[in-house]
Write an enzyme that holds these catalytic residues in place. Sequence first.
Site, PDB file in Angstrom:
ATOM      1  N   ARG A  92      -9.195  22.536  12.017  1.00  0.00           N
ATOM      2  CA  ARG A  92     -10.414  22.188  11.295  1.00  0.00           C
ATOM      3  C   ARG A  92     -11.597  22.106  12.253  1.00  0.00           C
ATOM      4  NH1 ARG A  92     -12.231  19.473   6.734  1.00  0.00           N
ATOM      5  NH2 ARG A  92     -13.961  18.019   7.080  1.00  0.00           N
ATOM      6  N   ILE A 121     -22.206  26.456   0.632  1.00  0.00           N
ATOM      7  CA  ILE A 121     -20.852  26.635   0.114  1.00  0.00           C
ATOM      8  C   ILE A 121     -19.852  26.740   1.265  1.00  0.00           C
ATOM      9  CG2 ILE A 121     -19.414  27.981  -1.466  1.00  0.00           C
ATOM     10  CD1 ILE A 121     -21.994  26.790  -2.703  1.00  0.00           C
ATOM     11  N   HIS A 178     -15.117  16.585   1.166  1.00  0.00           N
ATOM     12  CA  HIS A 178     -14.366  17.665   0.541  1.00  0.00           C
ATOM     13  C   HIS A 178     -13.220  17.987   1.503  1.00  0.00           C
ATOM     14  CE1 HIS A 178     -13.215  21.310  -1.443  1.00  0.00           C
ATOM     15  NE2 HIS A 178     -13.572  22.085  -0.426  1.00  0.00           N
TER      16      HIS A 178
END
Length: 314
Positions: A92, A121, A178
Amino acid sequence: MDVSIIGASGKIGSVLSLLLAKESYIKNINLIARNSSINKLKGLKMDLYDAMAAAGQDTDIDICCDDDLSCTANSDITIITAGMARTGEMSRIDLMRENAKIIKNYARKIANAGDTKIFMISNPVDLMTYKALIESGYEKNQVFGLGTHLDSMRFKVAVAKHFEVHLDDVRTRIVGEHGDSMVPVISATAVGGIPIKRLPKYEDFPYEKILERIKGYGQEIITLKNGSEYGPASAIVNIVRCIAHDEKRLLTLSTYIEDEIEGIEGGCCIGVPVKVGKNGIEEVIHMKMEDNEIEGFKKSFELVKGYCRQIESI
């Protein structure tokens, strides 16, 4: 409305282009990609005009290379879907650092071109929203991300299926990152206006199982079909429509907050309920949560804030 899509040659970008081209309030779409993908955009443009002819829709479509983002100057919204996709061996943090460089470049070019709204996005979406905000120098209402909006929709579907009710009767939302630290707000979840904790089937509600499924939903789709595009693109259109029509809807998007929620301090972008209208993020909603939900949100906020500090200097 004039819209620019950076990363229009990608999966989400191309589906989004089609969905927006069929919206009556969209007058112009700028398809933007790297120079190496310009031919793909030319083909996409031809395909879109065929689709619009079949739908009886008249929307202008232009093609731009991301070397020059002057085309975004006249856009009401610039949607960024571009960035590296996470591979199996990429952590990540690796993804965060690589995409931060990409978003930094885009945000500065967009700001130099003129005034627009930036709708992020690209993932990790909270961190890239923050990066776009600080690099563009725009007001915080102008820069926002998809956040936990799609996660909230997935949770809504799970609630509707468990209680065997129509989807429109369910009201719920997920706040926070998220990602793995997201927090479903059960205290604000209701069916037909009735809190789900008061419904008979709540005792059998598989909360933990559903939450874990939602956390891994995107990766599961990637495994099964190599990526998700229809869900995100449809969610994006809903938000663009809300802005175009100044609907003042309450949605859960990634936006910059500092001390709007009790117990947090220091700024970062994270998924919270906001009022969305023609000016973008018009208000952060001070939602009351139960103690365990607040604690979960605080942990999520601190996690995201830590990552935000790491990408400031990239």
